[in-house]
Design an enzyme around this catalytic site. Structure first.
Site, PDB file in Angstrom:
ATOM      1  N   GLY A   1      13.833  23.187 -27.349  1.00 24.57           N
ATOM      2  CA  GLY A   1      12.743  24.294 -27.531  1.00 24.57           C
ATOM      3  C   GLY A   1      11.321  23.770 -28.207  1.00 24.57           C
ATOM      4  O   GLY A   1      10.573  23.252 -28.474  1.00 24.57           O
TER       5      GLY A   1
ATOM      6  N   ARG B   1     -14.750  10.906 -17.021  1.00 23.75           N
ATOM      7  CA  ARG B   1     -13.263  10.663 -16.469  1.00 23.75           C
ATOM      8  C   ARG B   1     -12.579  11.248 -15.764  1.00 23.75           C
ATOM      9  O   ARG B   1     -12.745  11.763 -15.145  1.00 23.75           O
ATOM     10  CB  ARG B   1     -12.489   9.726 -17.569  1.00 23.75           C
ATOM     11  CG  ARG B   1     -11.834  11.465 -18.706  1.00 23.75           C
ATOM     12  CD  ARG B   1     -10.570  10.675 -19.660  1.00 23.75           C
ATOM     13  NE  ARG B   1     -10.653  12.209 -19.765  1.00 23.75           N
ATOM     14  CZ  ARG B   1      -8.807  11.670 -20.574  1.00 23.75           C
ATOM     15  NH1 ARG B   1      -8.593  11.235 -20.287  1.00 23.75           N
ATOM     16  NH2 ARG B   1      -8.245  13.388 -20.943  1.00 23.75           N
TER      17      ARG B   1
ATOM     18  N   GLY C   1      -8.152  18.279 -19.167  1.00 27.33           N
ATOM     19  CA  GLY C   1      -8.613  17.506 -20.827  1.00 27.33           C
ATOM     20  C   GLY C   1      -7.991  19.207 -21.568  1.00 27.33           C
ATOM     21  O   GLY C   1      -7.880  19.957 -20.970  1.00 27.33           O
ATOM     22  N   GLY C   2      -7.154  18.571 -22.596  1.00 25.49           N
ATOM     23  CA  GLY C   2      -6.231  19.828 -23.116  1.00 25.49           C
ATOM     24  C   GLY C   2      -7.208  21.175 -23.240  1.00 25.49           C
ATOM     25  O   GLY C   2      -6.723  21.936 -22.328  1.00 25.49           O
TER      26      GLY C   2
ATOM     27  N   ASP D   1      -0.054  22.278 -23.349  1.00 25.17           N
ATOM     28  CA  ASP D   1      -1.810  23.173 -22.951  1.00 25.17           C
ATOM     29  C   ASP D   1      -1.073  24.952 -22.590  1.00 25.17           C
ATOM     30  O   ASP D   1      -2.093  25.783 -23.015  1.00 25.17           O
ATOM     31  CB  ASP D   1      -2.408  22.688 -22.082  1.00 25.17           C
ATOM     32  CG  ASP D   1      -3.494  21.471 -22.258  1.00 25.17           C
ATOM     33  OD1 ASP D   1      -3.042  20.798 -23.529  1.00 25.17           O
ATOM     34  OD2 ASP D   1      -2.811  20.336 -21.574  1.00 25.17           O
TER      35      ASP D   1
ATOM     36  N   LYS E   1      -0.768  22.582 -33.269  1.00 20.44           N
ATOM     37  CA  LYS E   1       0.512  22.573 -32.678  1.00 20.44           C
ATOM     38  C   LYS E   1       0.812  21.085 -31.715  1.00 20.44           C
ATOM     39  O   LYS E   1       0.429  20.756 -31.222  1.00 20.44           O
ATOM     40  CB  LYS E   1       0.399  23.841 -31.482  1.00 20.44           C
ATOM     41  CG  LYS E   1       1.058  23.717 -30.341  1.00 20.44           C
ATOM     42  CD  LYS E   1       0.442  23.409 -28.799  1.00 20.44           C
ATOM     43  CE  LYS E   1       0.759  22.296 -28.331  1.00 20.44           C
ATOM     44  NZ  LYS E   1       1.794  21.142 -28.219  1.00 20.44           N
TER      45      LYS E   1
ATOM     46  N   LYS F   1       0.984  -1.358   0.218  1.00 16.17           N
ATOM     47  CA  LYS F   1       0.326  -0.013   0.200  1.00 16.17           C
ATOM     48  C   LYS F   1       0.784   1.023  -0.403  1.00 16.17           C
ATOM     49  O   LYS F   1       1.887   1.188   0.742  1.00 16.17           O
ATOM     50  CB  LYS F   1      -0.992  -0.014   1.190  1.00 16.17           C
ATOM     51  CG  LYS F   1      -1.831  -1.668   1.434  1.00 16.17           C
ATOM     52  CD  LYS F   1      -2.838  -1.444   2.263  1.00 16.17           C
ATOM     53  CE  LYS F   1      -4.180  -2.431   2.685  1.00 16.17           C
ATOM     54  NZ  LYS F   1      -5.091  -1.963   4.299  1.00 16.17           N
TER      55      LYS F   1
ATOM     56  N   LEU G   1       8.864  21.500 -28.708  1.00 15.94           N
ATOM     57  CA  LEU G   1       9.905  20.503 -28.732  1.00 15.94           C
ATOM     58  C   LEU G   1      10.819  20.026 -28.053  1.00 15.94           C
ATOM     59  O   LEU G   1      11.839  18.983 -27.962  1.00 15.94           O
ATOM     60  CB  LEU G   1      11.178  20.977 -29.793  1.00 15.94           C
ATOM     61  CG  LEU G   1      10.817  21.201 -31.077  1.00 15.94           C
ATOM     62  CD1 LEU G   1      12.388  22.131 -31.817  1.00 15.94           C
ATOM     63  CD2 LEU G   1      10.825  19.845 -32.882  1.00 15.94           C
TER      64      LEU G   1
END
Length: 320
Positions: free
Chosen positions: A229, A90, A39-40, A256, A185, A27, A225
Site C-alpha cells: 500500500g 534516449r 520519463g518520470g 508516476d 514521494k 531471434k 510500498l
C-alpha cells in the site's frame, strides 16, 4: 493559468512489446509493439491529462527521438516546453514473456547534457510568464547534470512561489531534501537508501517520514510500498492505506501514476486524505494496463470508490 508544470531531465521514448518466450541466442519475434513518451515527469503529465487535468511538460530533447517525443506528446494534448539538446534523446524498452508473463525492462542511459543545456532548463522555469502552483520534478538525472540540480530547481520554485513535488532517488534526492521540498514521494527501496536504515517495520517507516518532516526537509512524505500500500505523513496528518488487491499486468508507470493522481487532486482543491486515496487508486489502476500504457481513468475512478484510508492511532495531532 496551468497549475502544474512537470520537469523531466532524462526523458525517453518507451518501446514495449511481447514475445512468445525469452530465450538466449534465438531471434525473438515481437508483437503488440507500442511507442510512448516516457520519463518520470513526462508520465506524470500524461497521466494528469488522462485524469482530466491540464499540465505543461518541460524537458530537454535532441535528435530524431527528441522530435518524436514532442510529436507523441502533442498527440496526447500535452503542452510541451522542449529545451533544445545536442545529444539524441534516449530510448527504453520493455518486453513481456508471454509464456510466463514475466516482464523485462531495459533502461538505456541518457545522453549527457552540457552545463548550458541544464541551466537553460532552470532559466526557462524561472522565466515562465505564468508560474505554476506546483512543479513536479520526477525521474533520474542524465550524465552532465549535477546532483544538486533538483535542489537548484527547488530554490527557483521558491522564487516564483511554486510548490515542488519530488520523485527521484540517490544523491539527487538527498541534495534536494537539504534545500527543502513541499512533497517527496520515494518508494521503500529509495527510502531505505536515503535513510541508511533497514526500515523493516511499519512503525519504522512512519518514524523516518516524521523525521524528514520535522527536520524541514519536506512538508509531506508520500511513501509508496508496492503490495503493502502507501503511507502519507505531514505535520498534522498521518494516513495509511493497504494495497487494493488486483491482478497485476504491468508495474510500469505505477509510481508516476500515483504522483499524478496526488498532485492533480491537490491542485483542484482536495484535502490530503482524498488526494491520497485518489493517488493510491491511480497507482493501482496502472497495474491493470500492459507494457508502458498508463492507468485508465475509468479504472482509477472505480478503485477510488472502493478505497477508504486507514488513519493511524491518534498521537495528539489533528486528524482529517
Amino acid at each position: 493559468m496551468t497549475a502544474i508544470l512537470t520537469v523531466t531531465m532524462n526523458p525517453s521514448i518507451d518501446v514495449s512489446a511481447s514475445t512468445e518466450k525469452v530465450v538466449p541466442v534465438r531471434k525473438l519475434r515481437c508483437t503488440n509493439v507500442r511507442h510512448d513518451p516516457g520519463g518520470g515527469g513526462v508520465n506524470v503529465a500524461r497521466m494528469i491529462k488522462r485524469l482530466g487535468g491540464d499540465c505543461r511538460a518541460l524537458y530537454p530533447a535532441g535528435g530524431a527521438a527528441g522530435h518524436r517525443l514532442r510529436h507523441l506528446l502533442d498527440e496526447e494534448g500535452i503542452l510541451s516546453i522542449p529545451i533544445q539538446a545536442a545529444a539524441e534523446t534516449r530510448e527504453s524498452f520493455t518486453v513481456v514473456d508471454q509464456a510466463n508473463r514475466d516482464q523485462y525492462r531495459f533502461l538505456l542511459p541518457g545522453a549527457p547534457l552540457s552545463e548550458a543545456e541544464w541551466q537553460a532548463c532552470l532559466d526557462r522555469v524561472a522565466a515562465l510568464v505564468e508560474p505554476p502552483r506546483y512543479i513536479v520534478a520526477s525521474g533520474s538525472l542524465p550524465p552532465g547534470v549535477p546532483d544538486d540540480f533538483f535542489a537548484r530547481l527547488a530554490r527557483v520554485a521558491a522564487l516564483i512561489d511554486a510548490r515542488i513535488m519530488l520523485d527521484t532517488s540517490g544523491p539527487a534526492l538527498a541534495a534536494a531534501l537539504e534545500a527543502g521540498v513541499h512533497l517527496v514521494k520515494p518508494n521503500l527501496r529509495e527510502f531505505r537508501d536515503l535513510t541508511g536504515l533497514p526500515l523493516d517495520r511499519e512503525g519504522d517507516w512512519e518514524r523516518a517520514a516524521e523525521a524528514l518532516v520535522h527536520a524541514g526537509k519536506a512538508d509531506i512524505v508520500a511513501l509508496t510500498l508496492g503490495d503493502q500500500g502507501a503511507l502519507l505523513v505531514s505535520r498534522d496528518v498521518h494516513l495509511r492505506t493497504r494495497a487494493i488487491p488486483v491482478e497485476v499486468v504491468s508495474a510500469v508507470g505505477a509510481g508516476d501514476s500515483f504522483l499524478a493522481g496526488l498532485v492533480w487532486r491537490l491542485s483542484v482543491g482536495d484535502g490530503l486524505a482524498d488526494a491520497f486515496r485518489y493517488a493510491v487508486a491511480t497507482g493501482t489502476a496502472a497495474l491493470l494496463t500492459p507494457g508502458t500504457e498508463l492507468a485508465r481513468k475509468r479504472d482509477t475512478d472505480r478503485l477510488y470508490r472502493q478505497l477508504m484510508p486507514h488513519r493511524t492511532p491518534d498521537r495528539n495531532r489533528k486528524r482529517i
